[in-house]
Enzyme design. Structure first.
Site, PDB file in Angstrom:
ATOM      1  N   GLY A 248       0.743  -1.257   0.000  1.00 37.59           N
ATOM      2  CA  GLY A 248       0.000   0.000   0.000  1.00 37.59           C
ATOM      3  C   GLY A 248       0.766   1.296   0.000  1.00 37.59           C
ATOM      4  CD  GLU A 290       0.823  -9.468   1.063  1.00 34.41           C
ATOM      5  OE1 GLU A 290       0.685 -10.675   1.278  1.00 34.41           O
ATOM      6  OE2 GLU A 290      -0.142  -8.672   1.024  1.00 34.41           O
ATOM      7  N   PRO A 291       4.604  -5.018  -0.851  1.00 31.77           N
ATOM      8  CG  PRO A 291       6.815  -4.351  -1.185  1.00 31.77           C
ATOM      9  CD  PRO A 291       5.958  -5.284  -0.363  1.00 31.77           C
ATOM     10  N   GLY A 292       3.443  -3.655  -3.898  1.00 31.43           N
ATOM     11  CA  GLY A 292       3.260  -3.913  -5.327  1.00 31.43           C
ATOM     12  C   GLY A 292       3.650  -2.659  -6.081  1.00 31.43           C
ATOM     13  NE  ARG A 293      -0.546   2.170  -5.927  1.00 34.69           N
ATOM     14  CZ  ARG A 293      -1.661   2.152  -6.665  1.00 34.69           C
ATOM     15  NH1 ARG A 293      -1.674   2.711  -7.841  1.00 34.69           N
ATOM     16  NH2 ARG A 293      -2.767   1.588  -6.205  1.00 34.69           N
ATOM     17  NE  ARG A 330      -3.964   2.551 -11.482  1.00 36.19           N
ATOM     18  CZ  ARG A 330      -3.735   3.694 -10.879  1.00 36.19           C
ATOM     19  NH1 ARG A 330      -3.187   4.691 -11.550  1.00 36.19           N
ATOM     20  NH2 ARG A 330      -4.031   3.867  -9.626  1.00 36.19           N
ATOM     21  CE1 TYR A 334      -9.784   1.414  -9.649  1.00 36.79           C
ATOM     22  CE2 TYR A 334      -7.638   1.702 -10.669  1.00 36.79           C
ATOM     23  CZ  TYR A 334      -8.605   0.886 -10.138  1.00 36.79           C
ATOM     24  OH  TYR A 334      -8.388  -0.469 -10.092  1.00 36.79           O
ATOM     25  CB  CYS A 361     -15.405   2.623 -30.759  1.00 35.39           C
ATOM     26  SG  CYS A 361     -15.477   3.215 -32.414  1.00 35.39           S
ATOM     27  CE1 TYR A 390      -2.260  -3.528  -8.665  1.00 31.28           C
ATOM     28  CE2 TYR A 390      -1.203  -1.516  -7.923  1.00 31.28           C
ATOM     29  CZ  TYR A 390      -1.623  -2.798  -7.684  1.00 31.28           C
ATOM     30  OH  TYR A 390      -1.396  -3.363  -6.450  1.00 31.28           O
TER      31      TYR A 390
END
Ligand code: LLP
Length: 431
Positions: A248, A290-293, A330, A334, A361, A390
């Protein structure tokens, strides 16, 4: 520049890791995802060293591979000595095929299928992060049939709302994930796990949300989890060995986003965790994150070619590119804000206010609105920064558009890690 690996050269072009992005666009075509392998490795090391320094060996980052999953990233994670988290049979298959140490793989998700569970057993998965009662029973029964004992963590919701976008908040009580402490369901599922014949309960997991810049939400969650661990010790005599605090930490998408140091944040969070453990008289569990970004986002950018520049008098200006929501959904999903620039005019003034539109389209296929570019013209290379997380992993073939390639760059070499999809790829499964 937004990130340390970006710069401009004598031609006034944007560079990443020293490579001219206009040359990269010519060589690999557009759209293309470019990822800086050196920065990914550096981020892995920052997390690994900071966790080890504060909590000792065994306390490692697990790369949340939903941010960007392909064979090469698992090879890099393996070489850096970190673990990883997967959330589907597909991610599990990819990590397994990459030759990863499966002991360091954690399998997440709120609805693992029976096939997922059997496949995970076949792969000799390290840990399931168990979400709910049904899943616990299913894993136990199937482990029993195989005559094995399966290690698990239990996903717990600590009741924290880190005030980020509501689609990425996961740690509050009303969540599809895990069991809440507040409702008593967390204690119940711990008891159930302890009474399951073929389950070894190794610890607990929580994840509070994504794109969080402050330390407080993490330390608040850790405090709640440690009090819960203390309660489990006092009431059930259960000693929690592993506490996984999820991912996070935020990344800088635009200049206005804060600059944070992952090392300093981990130091601050660790100091609190150690003091909470002391105050609650529990042995400090092995802490996992648990880092992703934050491991991959800043390493990436996407290169496009500008097609048309349309000015509607009295209304907006639209700059159309040869990609869009299929490679980066994204903004559509978002309203995530990105930094866009004309890579071949990177040193010029950006004062052309416009909407960057994709080629689907669909009116909602936008990458940015009210963004400032350096007088865009047909044929220019447009770069969208910070797309390493992502983007590829959320890409689709909407409008039958093939996914772009992933090109990795590092000081020593550049190479294609994932090939561009072809039209044949798009029809592969049509019977
Ligand atoms: N661990 C768990 C259990 C998670 O659910 C997540 C993200 C992570 C770790 C990694 O979080 P990170 O360090 O990347 O923030 N598609 C959204 C993000 C969804 C994140 C879901 N879970 C986006 O594009 O912003």
């Amino acid at each position: 520049m937004l990130h340390q690996n970006l710069n401009t050269n004598e031609k006034g072009n944007l560079t990443i890791c020293g490579y001219d992005t206009v040359d990269l666009a010519k060589e690999y075509g557009t759209p293309a995802y470019i990822m800086d392998e050196d920065l990914i490795r550096e981020n892995c090391r920052i997390y690994k060293n900071a966790l080890e320094k504060n909590f000792g060996k065994g306390s490692i980052p697990l790369y949340a591979s939903k941010a960007f999953s392909c064979k090469r990233i698992y090879e890099i994670a393996k070489e850096e000595g970190i673990g990883c988290d997967v959330v589907s049979g597909g991610e599990l298959y990819t990590v397994y095929k990459s030759g990863f140490d499966m002991e360091k793989v954690f399998f997440h998700g709120n609805n693992k299928t029976e096939n997922d569970i059997e496949f995970a057993f076949d792969c000799k998965l390290g840990y399931f992060v168990v979400d709910n009662n049904e899943e616990l029973e299913e894993i136990n029964t199937r482990a029993q049939k195989r005559g094995i004992t399966q290690k698990i963590l239990l996903r717990i919701t600590p009741g924290i709302d880190p005030h980020t976008h509501k689609a990425v908040v996961t740690g509050n009580v009303d969540s599809k994930f895990g069991s809440a402490i507040e409702t008593g369901q967390a204690t119940e599922i711990v008891k159930k796990a302890l009474n399951s014949s073929n389950i070894e309960l190794c610890g607990l997991h929580c994840h509070i949300g994504s794109q969080i810049f402050e330390c407080d939400p993490f330390t608040d969650a850790a405090e709640i989890m440690i009090r819960f661990i203390k309660k489990l010790k006092d009431t059930l005599g259960y000693e929690t060995k592993i506490l996984n605090l999820g991912g996070g930490m935020g990344v800088r998408y635009i200049e206005e986003d804060p600059v944070i140091s992952y090392e300093e944040n981990i130091d601050k969070i660790a100091e609190k965790i150690i003091s909470y453990a002391k105050a609650n008289e529990i042995a400090l569990p092995t802490i996992l994150m648990e880092p992703g970004r934050s491991l991959v986002a800043a390493s990436g950018l996407t290169l496009y070619t500008v097609g048309s520049v349309k000015e509607i008098p009295g209304f907006k200006k639209y700059v159309s590119i040869d990609g869009g929501m299929p490679d980066n959904p994204r903004y559509a999903l978002y309203q995530s804000i990105y930094t866009c620039m004309i890579a071949n005019k990177a040193t010029e003034k950006a004062d052309y206010v416009c909407t960057v539109a994709g080629r689907c389209c669909e009116s909602g296929d936008l990458i940015a609105e009210n963004t400032k570019l350096q007088s865009p013209k047909k044929g220019d290379t447009l770069a969208v920064l910070c797309t390493g997380a992502y983007n590829y992993s959320m890409a689709s073939n909407y409008n039958k558009i093939p996914r772009p390639p992933v090109v990795m760059v590092s000081k020593n070499r550049k190479y294609v890690a994932v090939a561009r999809e072809t039209y044949e790829d798009l029809m592969r499964n049509d019977l």
